[in-house]
Design a protein around this motif. Structure first.
Motif, PDB file in Angstrom:
ATOM      1  N   GLN A   4       6.621 -11.236  20.163  1.00  0.00           N
ATOM      2  CA  GLN A   4       7.763 -12.062  20.554  1.00  0.00           C
ATOM      3  C   GLN A   4       7.450 -13.547  20.376  1.00  0.00           C
ATOM      4  OE1 GLN A   4       8.837 -11.682  24.665  1.00  0.00           O
ATOM      5  NE2 GLN A   4      10.851 -12.632  24.385  1.00  0.00           N
ATOM      6  N   ILE A   5       6.267 -13.937  20.778  1.00  0.00           N
ATOM      7  CA  ILE A   5       5.874 -15.340  20.666  1.00  0.00           C
ATOM      8  C   ILE A   5       5.706 -15.737  19.201  1.00  0.00           C
ATOM      9  CG2 ILE A   5       4.047 -16.988  21.214  1.00  0.00           C
ATOM     10  CD1 ILE A   5       3.558 -15.397  23.796  1.00  0.00           C
TER      11      ILE A   5
ATOM     12  N   LYS B 287      -0.478  -2.450  25.028  1.00  0.00           N
ATOM     13  CA  LYS B 287       0.787  -2.470  24.265  1.00  0.00           C
ATOM     14  C   LYS B 287       1.754  -3.522  24.796  1.00  0.00           C
ATOM     15  CE  LYS B 287       0.725   2.244  22.447  1.00  0.00           C
ATOM     16  NZ  LYS B 287       1.434   3.548  22.356  1.00  0.00           N
ATOM     17  N   ASP B 288       1.753  -3.750  26.112  1.00  0.00           N
ATOM     18  CA  ASP B 288       2.628  -4.772  26.667  1.00  0.00           C
ATOM     19  C   ASP B 288       2.230  -6.158  26.180  1.00  0.00           C
ATOM     20  OD1 ASP B 288       0.226  -4.505  28.000  1.00  0.00           O
ATOM     21  OD2 ASP B 288       1.045  -5.073  29.959  1.00  0.00           O
TER      22      ASP B 288
ATOM     23  N   LEU C 123      -3.090 -17.701  24.287  1.00  0.00           N
ATOM     24  CA  LEU C 123      -3.346 -17.129  25.610  1.00  0.00           C
ATOM     25  C   LEU C 123      -3.211 -15.613  25.587  1.00  0.00           C
ATOM     26  CD1 LEU C 123      -3.825 -17.423  28.645  1.00  0.00           C
ATOM     27  CD2 LEU C 123      -1.347 -17.793  28.919  1.00  0.00           C
ATOM     28  N   VAL C 124      -2.166 -15.108  24.945  1.00  0.00           N
ATOM     29  CA  VAL C 124      -1.971 -13.656  24.880  1.00  0.00           C
ATOM     30  C   VAL C 124      -3.092 -13.008  24.067  1.00  0.00           C
ATOM     31  CG1 VAL C 124      -0.440 -11.811  24.099  1.00  0.00           C
ATOM     32  CG2 VAL C 124       0.519 -13.848  25.192  1.00  0.00           C
TER      33      VAL C 124
ATOM     34  N   SER D 119       3.608 -25.593  21.953  1.00  0.00           N
ATOM     35  CA  SER D 119       3.667 -24.786  23.170  1.00  0.00           C
ATOM     36  C   SER D 119       3.647 -23.302  22.834  1.00  0.00           C
ATOM     37  CB  SER D 119       4.929 -25.136  23.958  1.00  0.00           C
ATOM     38  OG  SER D 119       5.058 -24.310  25.089  1.00  0.00           O
ATOM     39  N   TYR D 120       4.435 -22.892  21.830  1.00  0.00           N
ATOM     40  CA  TYR D 120       4.451 -21.483  21.434  1.00  0.00           C
ATOM     41  C   TYR D 120       3.093 -21.048  20.882  1.00  0.00           C
ATOM     42  CZ  TYR D 120       9.512 -21.222  22.090  1.00  0.00           C
ATOM     43  OH  TYR D 120      10.775 -21.209  22.636  1.00  0.00           O
ATOM     44  N   GLN D 121       2.444 -21.919  20.139  1.00  0.00           N
ATOM     45  CA  GLN D 121       1.124 -21.582  19.590  1.00  0.00           C
ATOM     46  C   GLN D 121       0.096 -21.419  20.718  1.00  0.00           C
ATOM     47  OE1 GLN D 121       0.598 -24.820  16.799  1.00  0.00           O
ATOM     48  NE2 GLN D 121       1.328 -23.551  15.061  1.00  0.00           N
ATOM     49  N   ALA D 122       0.200 -22.271  21.745  1.00  0.00           N
ATOM     50  CA  ALA D 122      -0.695 -22.133  22.895  1.00  0.00           C
ATOM     51  C   ALA D 122      -0.447 -20.828  23.635  1.00  0.00           C
ATOM     52  CB  ALA D 122      -0.516 -23.330  23.835  1.00  0.00           C
TER      53      ALA D 122
END
Length: 358
Positions: free
Chosen positions: A116-117, A108-109, A161-162, A154-157
């Motif tokens: 958010q991203i 969930k975290d 990652l998440v 950068s946000y897409q990367a």
């Protein structure tokens, strides 16, 4: 009269009778008559023997070895990430399909971070679009536009990652098969070092076994084998599909692996297998009767007939059949091998050849 004067004479008479009966009684005379005056010290004549002429012959051989049944694919399931278990989606001992979700770890975290991203990505996309329009009208510099584009990338990367981290919270089946007993429980803490269960694909089954290196020239891919296991009376068949390129220096053997159909699931990984392996024909070798070979501590020996005498010869043997032994060294074609009267044979004993077997 005292008793001792009666007992002592009786004992002397009894001993004298026994001595006389041994040396001069009827049995002693009969034994002397049977022996006869002319029998003492007389040596026997040549030992009558049968002789086989050694020759090269073709020999079809097979060997019996032991091996181990192995799974076609087998893996110990583990998680790539640590966390509390939120779901278990398999039944112990049941079939699972490739890609099926088996275990889920708390994420969930990570899901919150991803949301958010994603919001930041939408804002960055709008900024990049406006700056692109302005740049096309030369209202802003190229540097300002590049900053907005870089921010979006950068946000897409970060989102990628998440997502990768979230995927690690899911344990999926790498192949179809049967899953074993689980070592986890819902709500438990799972670490990368902890084993979840074992996943096995046993159809087809693999059979791994070794044969002596001397048979290397007779072994090839697609050779067929027959084998049995302790838990079944059925005879199974398999086909060799791989041969180890190196010979084991300790056992001087080479390892082979075969496949066998296992649609019924009778064959289990780890089972002991008794393997019968039919080899190709040996075109030229020497075979001798088993009874002609005398084993000893150092090896094996035979006796050859030479000039009326028995000559002992050391040999090296290999494959054994019901009635014959393969001789790999020590004999050559044309040798006269003694095949009877072996119990009377000694080096340089005089012999008389009664029969020659060709």
């Amino acid at each position: 009269m005292k008793p001792k004067y009666i007992i002592y004479p009786l004992l002397i008479l009894l001993i004298g009778y026994l001595v006389y009966n041994k040396f001069y009684g009827s049995k002693a005379k009969e034994a002397s008559a049977l022996a006869g005056p002319g029998k003492k010290g007389k040596k026997g004549g040549p030992v009558p023997v049968n002789v086989m002429i050694v020759k090269d012959t073709a020999f079809s051989t097979s060997i019996d070895v032991t091996g181990t049944i192995e799974a076609n694919e087998q893996v110990e399931l583990r998680s790539e990430t640590a966390g509390n278990i939120t779901g278990i989606y398999f039944n112990e001992g049941g079939h699972v399909q490739k890609g099926q979700l088996l275990v889920k770890v708390y994420d969930k975290d990570l899901q919150a971070s991803l949301k958010q991203i994603q919001v930041q990505i939408k804002l960055a996309q709008q900024t990049e679009y406006r700056n692109k329009v302005l740049y096309s009208k030369e209202a802003i510099s190229k540097e300002e536009y590049d900053i907005s584009l870089t921010s979006l990338n950068s946000y897409q990367a970060q989102a990628d990652l998440v997502k990768a981290q979230i995927s690690k919270t899911e344990v999926r089946a790498p192949f179809s098969g049967i899953i074993g007993l689980r070592n986890i429980s819902p709500g438990g803490y799972l670490s990368p070092q902890g084993s979840i269960a074992t996943l096995v694909n046993i159809d087809p089954a693999k059979i791994t076994f070794s044969v002596p290196e001397k048979y290397l020239s007779l072994i090839h891919v697609n050779s067929k084998i027959k084998f049995n296991i302790e838990s079944s009376r059925q005879t199974f068949t398999g086909v060799v599909y791989a041969i180890e390129p190196n010979i084991d220096i300790t056992s001087r053997s080479i390892t082979l692996r075969a496949r066998a159909d296992n649609k019924t699931g009778i064959l289990k990984a780890g089972s002991f297998a008794k393997i019968h392996f039919d080899l190709d024909q040996i075109p030229k070798t020497i075979m001798v009767p088993t009874e002609a070979v005398i084993p000893d501590i150092k090896g094996s020996n035979v006796f050859l007939a030479k000039n009326g005498l028995a000559v002992q010869k050391s040999i090296k043997t290999d494959t054994r059949t019901d009635a014959q032994l393969q001789v790999v060294s020590g004999l050559k074609a044309g040798d006269s091998l003694i095949v009877s009267g072996i119990i009377q044979m000694r080096p340089k004993v005089a012999i008389k050849v009664v029969k020659v077997i060709k």
